[in-house]
Design a protein around this motif. Structure first.
Motif, PDB file in Angstrom:
ATOM      1  N   TYR A   7       0.847  -1.189   0.000  1.00 14.20           N
ATOM      2  CA  TYR A   7       0.000   0.000   0.000  1.00 14.20           C
ATOM      3  C   TYR A   7       0.882   1.237   0.000  1.00 14.20           C
ATOM      4  O   TYR A   7       2.076   1.176   0.266  1.00 14.20           O
ATOM      5  N   ASP A   8       0.293   2.349  -0.269  1.00 16.21           N
ATOM      6  CA  ASP A   8       1.013   3.615  -0.309  1.00 16.21           C
ATOM      7  C   ASP A   8       1.039   4.210   1.100  1.00 16.21           C
ATOM      8  O   ASP A   8       0.018   4.696   1.596  1.00 16.21           O
ATOM      9  N   ALA A  61      -0.030   7.829   1.356  1.00 15.09           N
ATOM     10  CA  ALA A  61      -1.485   7.997   1.249  1.00 15.09           C
ATOM     11  C   ALA A  61      -2.166   7.626   2.555  1.00 15.09           C
ATOM     12  O   ALA A  61      -3.128   8.278   2.979  1.00 15.09           O
ATOM     13  N   SER A  81      -1.564  10.429   4.969  1.00 20.21           N
ATOM     14  CA  SER A  81      -2.413  11.551   4.564  1.00 20.21           C
ATOM     15  C   SER A  81      -3.863  11.289   4.954  1.00 20.21           C
ATOM     16  O   SER A  81      -4.566  12.191   5.408  1.00 20.21           O
ATOM     17  N   VAL A 111      -9.914  12.612  -3.817  1.00 18.27           N
ATOM     18  CA  VAL A 111      -8.717  11.816  -3.520  1.00 18.27           C
ATOM     19  C   VAL A 111      -8.832  10.434  -4.149  1.00 18.27           C
ATOM     20  O   VAL A 111      -7.881   9.928  -4.762  1.00 18.27           O
ATOM     21  N   ILE A 112      -9.995   9.823  -4.036  1.00 18.59           N
ATOM     22  CA  ILE A 112     -10.192   8.493  -4.612  1.00 18.59           C
ATOM     23  C   ILE A 112     -10.093   8.543  -6.127  1.00 18.59           C
ATOM     24  O   ILE A 112      -9.464   7.689  -6.758  1.00 18.59           O
ATOM     25  N   GLU A 131      -8.391  10.640  -7.940  1.00 20.65           N
ATOM     26  CA  GLU A 131      -6.984  10.834  -8.299  1.00 20.65           C
ATOM     27  C   GLU A 131      -6.192   9.546  -8.120  1.00 20.65           C
ATOM     28  O   GLU A 131      -5.289   9.261  -8.899  1.00 20.65           O
ATOM     29  N   ALA A 132      -6.533   8.767  -7.096  1.00 19.18           N
ATOM     30  CA  ALA A 132      -5.817   7.514  -6.856  1.00 19.18           C
ATOM     31  C   ALA A 132      -6.157   6.462  -7.908  1.00 19.18           C
ATOM     32  O   ALA A 132      -5.320   5.638  -8.263  1.00 19.18           O
ATOM     33  N   VAL A 133      -7.369   6.491  -8.440  1.00 16.20           N
ATOM     34  CA  VAL A 133      -7.811   5.480  -9.401  1.00 16.20           C
ATOM     35  C   VAL A 133      -7.356   5.813 -10.823  1.00 16.20           C
ATOM     36  O   VAL A 133      -7.131   4.912 -11.623  1.00 16.20           O
ATOM     37  N   GLN A 188      -4.477   3.830 -12.423  1.00 15.41           N
ATOM     38  CA  GLN A 188      -4.756   2.410 -12.600  1.00 15.41           C
ATOM     39  C   GLN A 188      -5.752   2.154 -13.723  1.00 15.41           C
ATOM     40  O   GLN A 188      -5.710   1.128 -14.375  1.00 15.41           O
TER      41      GLN A 188
END
Length: 147
Positions: A18-19, A22, A25, A122-123, A125-127, A130
């Motif tokens: 995992y990050d 993140a 944060s 945030v979600i 940007e994280a997705v 991928q």
């Protein structure tokens, strides 16, 4: 024995699944949210306490007025006045508490909307890295307008 020592170190040499930045944060954001939440709740408690304290003083004042020495025939009207004053006090107190709850509710609604928007961003940007082909979609249940 050499393989056993290498085996013991294996989990530490692997990359994290995992990050960590993140996660840190996320904990910071949650902590900030909880701080704001607590601030709103404590402000509401403080305002409610002020309402109750004021109402108690007024109720005691009403009792003091009722308990004054008077002629026998004056006790009936005095009790009626006391009852009326207490009913008005209860109504005023309920209205003041409703205002406190209304302001607290509005602040909580704003806070949760802010947190939801931030979490969604945030979600998203994280997705993106991928699933770059995924386009933003409409929320479930929204109707599309005819062209």
């Amino acid at each position: 024995m050499g393989t056993q020592a290498a085996f013991g170190k294996a989990p530490y040499s692997m990359s994290m699944p995992y990050d960590a930045a993140a996660a840190t944060s996320g904990f910071a954001a949650f902590s900030e949210f909880q701080g704001k939440f607590a601030s709103i709740a404590l402000e509401a408690a403080s305002l409610s306490t002020d309402v109750f304290a004021s109402s108690t003083k007024k109720a005691l004042s009403n009792l003091k007025t009722l308990s004054e020495v008077r002629e026998r025939s004056e006790y009936g009207p005095a009790l009626a006045e006391f009852s009326q004053a207490q009913a008005q006090l209860a109504q005023d107190m309920a209205a003041a508490l409703a205002e406190v709850m209304k302001s607290c509710g509005a602040a909580m609604s704003e806070l949760t909307t802010e947190a939801t928007d931030e979490a969604t961003e945030v979600i998203s940007e994280a997705v993106k890295p991928q699933y770059p082909e995924a386009a933003p979609s409409k929320p479930v249940g929204t109707a599309s307008t005819p062209a």
